[in-house]
Design an enzyme around this catalytic site. Structure first.
Site, PDB file in Angstrom:
ATOM      1  N   SER A 194     -30.973 -70.002 -43.996  1.00 13.38           N
ATOM      2  CA  SER A 194     -31.789 -68.799 -44.147  1.00 13.38           C
ATOM      3  C   SER A 194     -30.864 -67.607 -44.338  1.00 13.38           C
ATOM      4  CB  SER A 194     -32.712 -68.633 -42.936  1.00 13.38           C
ATOM      5  OG  SER A 194     -33.579 -67.526 -43.104  1.00 13.38           O
ATOM      6  N   THR A 195     -30.878 -66.639 -43.432  1.00 15.72           N
ATOM      7  CA  THR A 195     -30.082 -65.425 -43.592  1.00 15.72           C
ATOM      8  C   THR A 195     -28.597 -65.748 -43.748  1.00 15.72           C
ATOM      9  OG1 THR A 195     -31.663 -64.338 -42.131  1.00 15.72           O
ATOM     10  CG2 THR A 195     -29.625 -63.153 -42.615  1.00 15.72           C
TER      11      THR A 195
ATOM     12  N   HIS B  84     -34.536 -70.352 -47.215  1.00 16.40           N
ATOM     13  CA  HIS B  84     -35.648 -69.417 -47.090  1.00 16.40           C
ATOM     14  C   HIS B  84     -35.475 -68.307 -48.128  1.00 16.40           C
ATOM     15  CE1 HIS B  84     -36.157 -70.574 -42.557  1.00 16.40           C
ATOM     16  NE2 HIS B  84     -36.522 -71.542 -43.387  1.00 16.40           N
TER      17      HIS B  84
ATOM     18  N   ASP C 149     -36.048 -72.706 -37.491  1.00 14.37           N
ATOM     19  CA  ASP C 149     -36.440 -73.731 -38.447  1.00 14.37           C
ATOM     20  C   ASP C 149     -35.327 -74.773 -38.559  1.00 14.37           C
ATOM     21  OD1 ASP C 149     -37.963 -75.051 -40.348  1.00 14.37           O
ATOM     22  OD2 ASP C 149     -37.206 -73.842 -42.015  1.00 14.37           O
TER      23      ASP C 149
END
Length: 354
Positions: A172-173, A199, A296
């Site tokens: 993600s990030t 993401h 997640d």
């Protein structure tokens, strides 16, 4: 920053209305807006003077645009920068240029333009600001992180790649750069197929797949419903849809895209892909959890471990946000926690052990 402190933010946008709207949105979420700038040149000076914890940066501005401003800030006073990006194909290209320049993440503007709808992003924007405020960006200047990691030596020793191995990557990030470095260091002649869940909004995942295809030895494309991959190929989950492994036979995977919530809170979800692979693939599996906000993947690694898969997580020091890998490690189902530069070697070195 000390945990629990309020992040100090500088808001950069050429629209006075938008600066006010973004500032109000952040302040209503408990963030301290300490300064504003109306173009990239002013942004560099304001950041140099105020030394904020985070900068929110528009892309298209007069005099100096957001990409060049990001590059200068990262060279002079490295600071976590969040881009506000148009939800278009052109916006995706600009966003990846900004990430190459050192920005840590981005938020897509509704409808391609920032409007009053930005208030709908308050929870996401405030959470992201808090998450990246402590990010170590000292080595994210231009040219530092944009290139894939050179081919890594297998970890812990050189081994032959087990046939028909599927590698599952979730992030993600901070993930686009991390994914590129890991995938870029995987051997192109190994008998692996790779599924990537990053993401990212729908308008951006296709361009992300193109960039990976251009910069790695694997053949990479964005997943479509019914896509198939085999040896030396990879799929990137499409933004806004879960990616499930629907069938596996003779070393070839088939996937389906799912436009349902599934109770995950994010779409695509790492959990959904990991769990479907564990249920469907009867050849070796390796799960990798990279930098990212939230949890997640933590349920997915439990499922992978139950079927004998090998699981690797990125370490705290090299993660932009140590959320997803931390939560995965806390399950007790992670075999190794490795620095980003060693993960590809850990994958190759662990293939014969799964």
């Amino acid at each position: 920053m000390t945990p629990g402190d309020t992040p100090a933010v500088v808001v950069v946008d050429d629209s006075r209305f938008m600066r006010g709207l973004i500032s109000d949105t952040l302040e209503s979420g408990g963030v301290d807006v300490v300064g504003e700038a109306e173009d990239g040149e002013e942004a560099v000076a304001v950041v140099e003077e105020l030394r904020p914890d985070v900068v929110t940066m528009d892309v298209n501005m007069p005099r100096v645009d957001g990409i060049e401003a990001t590059r200068r800030i990262m060279e002079q006073v490295p600071t976590p920068i969040l881009m506000l990006s148009a939800y278009t194909e052109d916006g995706a290209d600009e966003t990846f240029d900004a990430l190459d320049a050192g920005a840590v993440d981005f938020i897509a503007k509704p409808g391609g333009e920032v409007s009053a709808a930005v208030t709908d992003l308050e929870e996401q924007l405030v959470e992201l600001v808090h998450s990246v405020a402590d990010a170590d960006v000292s080595d994210r200047g231009p040219g530092e992180e944009s290139a894939p990691e050179p081919a890594a030596e297998p970890h812990p020793e050189t081994v032959d790649v087990e046939p028909n191995t599927t590698v599952l990557i979730g992030s993600s990030t901070g993930g686009p750069d991390a994914v590129e470095r890991v995938v870029g260091a995987l051997p192109g002649d190994a008998d692996v197929r790779v599924l990537i869940v990053q993401h990212m909004p729908e308008a951006f995942t296709g361009r992300f797949a193109d960039r990976l295809d251009e910069s790695t030895a694997l053949s990479v494309s964005e997943a479509e419903d019914g896509s198939r991959i085999g040896r030396g190929e990879a799929l990137v989950a499409c933004g806004g849809r879960h990616l499930e492994v629907s069938s596996y036979r003779d070393g070839r995977l088939r996937v389906k895209t799912v436009d349902e919530d599934r109770g995950q809170g994010v779409r695509p979800s790492v959990n959904v892909t990991f769990e479907s692979a564990a249920e469907t693939v009867d050849d070796p599996l390796i799960g990798v959890v990279l930098t990212g906000m939230g949890d997640d993947g933590s349920e997915g690694v439990k499922t992978l471990k139950r079927v004998g898969a090998r699981v690797i997580a990125q370490d705290e020091d090299t993660s932009v946000v140590y959320g997803m890998p931390k939560r995965a490690a806390a399950t007790g189902c992670v075999d190794e926690i490795l620095p980003l530069g060693e993960i590809a070697g850990g994958v190759v070195g662990g293939i014969a052990d799964v």
